[in-house]
Write an enzyme that holds these catalytic residues in place. Structure first.
Site, PDB file in Angstrom:
ATOM      1  N   ASP A   1     -11.038  -7.172  10.111  1.00  0.00           N
ATOM      2  CA  ASP A   1     -10.744  -8.842  10.247  1.00  0.00           C
ATOM      3  C   ASP A   1     -12.134  -9.085  11.123  1.00  0.00           C
ATOM      4  O   ASP A   1     -12.699 -10.217  10.652  1.00  0.00           O
ATOM      5  CB  ASP A   1      -9.464  -9.034  10.593  1.00  0.00           C
TER       6      ASP A   1
ATOM      7  N   ASP B   1       0.704  -1.219   0.091  1.00  0.00           N
ATOM      8  CA  ASP B   1      -0.108  -0.065   0.198  1.00  0.00           C
ATOM      9  C   ASP B   1       0.865   1.282   0.070  1.00  0.00           C
ATOM     10  O   ASP B   1       0.444   2.305  -0.203  1.00  0.00           O
ATOM     11  CB  ASP B   1      -1.220   0.106   1.225  1.00  0.00           C
TER      12      ASP B   1
END
Ligand SMILES: *[C@@H]1O[C@H](CO)[C@@H](O)[C@H](O)[C@H]1NC(C)=O
Ligand SMILES: CC(=O)N[C@H]1CO[C@H](CO)[C@@H](O)[C@@H]1O
Length: 736
Positions: free
Chosen positions: A447, A142
């Site tokens: 998550d 990223d």
């Protein structure tokens, strides 16, 4: 199948032992808690008395603690253990019948997550004991950093030596850095010559990577060697760039071989497109881009997600996970297999309690007993279809043995051009990605919420915690980092509880009651701050006024207080030792428990409340994985690291000093005044509580007044907190 078609399972599940004794113990503590609450309810002082307000809040705090303790029993009620039979798996499935496995490694910042570390993670998973044609590794960067790309390119070359070396000599662990540091016995069987030549190759590579990382850019003569670097020509910044997609090793190409002539796993580098105006949704966004891109390249039916700071410590973990998925009877219910996070950098007594021992050895097994653990974003194997919103249907079985539909028609460069669109900013507009598809957006713990929603679709998950850990990472090595990490977690899970996917509302009828309670235990972490803050401040301040908030020595009501406190703590010590901790480790954990509750959780609660009022938005902090040698030294000696001037430390220091001043005051009174003994008798519990808080804070006083190293408390905080504590204490003595 076994002989005569009889079913032989690929894994075994068993329940914890000694549950009856445990349940009797819980019942007795519960009676104790009820007695304490009865005492509070029946002995309220008259409202004009000095202690009235203090009493009411004590009552509230004890109600909360009692409730929370009861809730946390849900995770201890029904622990479950798992065992796999890998030999049966290899008997039943030929190598070419095994499903494809795609490994996703996410990295976000080359300064915090050193490229050399990422390279090691990647090498460790590429070297899994698994058919290379069935294994593909995807790295999402990223930061779109040339440095990380460079490290991976180096790793892809070294892999040609490393993987055959690992397979020939059964090397463990398969992260080269960890292997060359370890004194593992698997080294004995390796001829010195082979060992030294691979070691030399590794060290040369590592030096080159570290050199470029320090330089901050890839030297021109190097970058002209590979056309991949051309993609950085139009690059403006990590927040504003087009998609960069590079196949570093094309496992589909039959000409790609290691030095022994065997196939290699595919390795792909992806930096998805970023534009300042488009939300990129942090790690969840990166994972979703990987899901899409990989589906067109290898389309493995199983996806393993590891953080870039965790390496695989066991080359058979993939096969372990497959024992669950491929089991003919129960495998079709399982959506993901979560391994615990193991840590290599924990010191013996875990100053910061960061290995989360009790959570991983105890509580996650409890989750598993009710339908499965949380998804914690690393060390987790998913079925691809369940990540993409497939609902559970008890009659549908997945066909694992089918031909893998990997794309072999296009060349890598054609494929790359075509797939770039899948990782573009605009791709997800007006789609279900981030909502129904893939990982969910808008939550700092993407998550956990993703795992919860998968479970709400009817799927089970499995917690697999072998003695030899499957994945090892590094723990935060300073107090500051630890507190911030817990702030993020506790804030995220509390948001889930308040969101429309709350396990208490959305989960009703979708997941079991036990699992709902288990989720709540974690989701409510943050709210513990209020009771704890109250308990660690007010009773001590009331000492200054001579007002008693607890039963006297002669009162029978003292018994439940003593029983509950002693039992809960003895249990907690035993549990900690049972989880292979040390006594001092337990004590350190209690300190961290106090510190987390009075800072991280407080901040998290405030942020969530502000968020509810529409005053703040989520942010994502990458945890630092680069360590100052000075800080590392103190970490190894288990000396607490303060050093930075952050408001959290002011809170901690003020609390510690408040208690110190109160204790000094009361000891003074007991020793120097006539009714000292009387004071002792009426205030015994309060004095004990205050002393305990002082003892647990000893390292903090040292950092405030005695230590001279760089990790001591900054003098600005010392001044501020001393002044604040004195001010609050004198308010209590003279005004109020
Ligand atoms: C990691 O693997 C090595 C063997 O390669 C083993 O000795 C060690 O105990 C493992 N570490 C953990 C924490 O399980
Ligand atoms: C990343 C990191 O901090 N690694 C350290 C872990 O601990 C070992 C030994 O304690 C150090 O040598 C590493 O540098």
């Amino acid at each position: 199948m076994g002989s005569k078609g009889e079913y032989v399972p690929l894994f075994e599940t068993s329940r914890g032992k000694g549950r009856a004794i445990y349940k009797a113990f819980v019942a007795s503590v519960f009676v104790g808690i009820v007695s304490i609450l009865t005492y509070r309810a029946t002995n309220i002082p008259a409202w004009e008395e000095d202690g009235f307000v203090g009493w009411i809040f004590c009552f509230a705090a004890e109600l909360w603690f009692g409730f929370y303790w009861l809730l946390s029993q849900s995770l201890r009620w029904n622990p479950t253990y798992r065992r796999t039979f890998k030999n049966r798996l290899s008997q039943r499935f030929q190598d070419d019948e095994l499903p494809g496995v795609d490994v996703f490694v996410c990295t976000a910042d080359p300064n915090m997550e050193p490229p050399a570390m990422v390279a090691n993670t990647v090498l460790s998973v590429m070297a899994y004991d698994y058919p290379p044609e069935k294994l593909s590794v995807y790295v999402s960067d990223d930061a779109a950093s040339e440095l990380t790309f460079y490290a991976l390119l180096e790793a892809s070359r070294f892999a040609k030596h490393w993987i055959p070396f690992c397979k020939q000599f059964m090397v463990e662990p398969r992260s080269p850095a960890a292997y060359f540091l370890s004194s593992s016995s698997s080294r004995d069987s390796v001829p010195a010559e082979c060992f030294n030549s691979v070691k030399k190759l590794y060290e040369d590579m590592e030096n080159r990577i570290t050199f470029t990382t320090k330089l901050g850019r890839v030297p021109e003569n190097t970058s002209s060697e590979h056309e991949g670097y051309l993609q950085w020509n139009k690059f403006s910044s990590k927040y504003d760039h087009h998609t960069i997609l590079q196949t570093l090793i094309d496992g589909r190409d039959s000409n790609t071989k290691d030095i022994k002539g065997c196939s290699l796993p595919t390795l792909v580098y992806l930096a998805r497109e970023k534009r300042p105006k488009h939300p990129h949704n942090f790690k969840a966004g990166a994972m979703n881009a990987l899901i899409r891109v990989s589906s067109e390249i290898s389309n493995g039916q199983v996806i393993l997600n590891v953080d870039c700071d965790m390496y695989s410590n066991h080359s058979c973990s993939v096969r372990d996970a497959l024992c669950f998925f491929l089991d003919e009877e129960k495998g079709h219910e399982i959506a993901f297999v979560q391994f615990p996070q193991g840590f290599e950098n924990v010191t013996k007594n875990e100053l910061y309690g960061s290995s989360l021992r009790v959570i991983y050895e105890m509580e996650f097994r409890g989750f598993d007993g009710y339908g499965g653990p949380l998804y914690i974003g690393t060390g987790c194997f998913h079925r691809r279809d369940t990540l993409c919103n497939r609902k559970f249907n008890k009659d549908t079985r997945i066909e694992w043995k089918m031909e893998n539909d990997r794309n072999i028609k296009e060349t890598a460069s054609k494929l790359e051009e075509r797939l770039k669109g899948l990782a573009s900013c605009g791709y997800e507009e007006n789609t279900q990605w981030g909502k129904q598809m893939g990982l969910k957006y808008g939550c700092p713990v993407e998550d956990v919420i993703t795992g919860l929603l998968i479970q709400c679709q009817g799927w089970k998950s499995v917690y697999y915690n072998p003695t030899r850990k499957g994945f090892l990472g590094v723990v935060p090595t300073s107090l500051n980092d630890t507190l911030l990490q817990h702030k993020r977690w506790s804030e995220g899970v509390l948001q889930i509880l308040l969101s429309k996917y709350s396990p208490l509302r959305y989960g009703v009828g979708r997941i079991s009651l036990g699992l709902q309670l288990g989720y709540c235990t974690h989701c409510l972490w943050a709210l513990n701050c209020f009771g704890t803050l109250y308990y660690s401040i007010v009773p001590s301040l009331y000492l200054l006024r001579g007002v008693s908030l607890f039963p006297q020595v002669s009162s029978p009501w003292l018994l439940p207080f003593a029983y509950v406190t002693i039992c809960v703590n003895i249990y907690s010590v035993v549990e900690f030792l049972w989880c292979q901790g040390t006594i001092l480790g337990w004590w350190n954990e209690q300190r961290m428990w106090l510190y987390k509750r009075t800072t991280s959780y407080l901040y998290a609660s405030i942020d969530v409340i502000l968020g509810l009022l529409g005053l703040s938005t989520t942010s994502f902090v990458v945890t630092n994985k680069v360590f100052d040698p000075d800080v590392s030294q103190r970490y190894k000696q288990e000396v607490m690291e303060f050093g930075t001037s952050i408001p959290m430390f002011t809170i901690l220091a003020t609390l510690a000093l408040l208690n110190l001043f109160s204790l000094i005051w009361v000891v003074n009174k007991v020793l120097l005044t006539k009714d000292g003994l009387m004071l002792c008798k009426t205030m015994v519990l309060q004095i004990l509580l205050c002393s305990l808080l002082v003892v647990i804070n000893l390292p903090l006083y040292q950092a405030l007044f005695l230590r001279k190293d760089k990790g001591n408390m900054p003098s600005s905080i010392t001044t501020k907190s001393t002044f604040l504590a004195l001010f609050i204490c004198s308010c209590f003595v003279f005004l109020y």
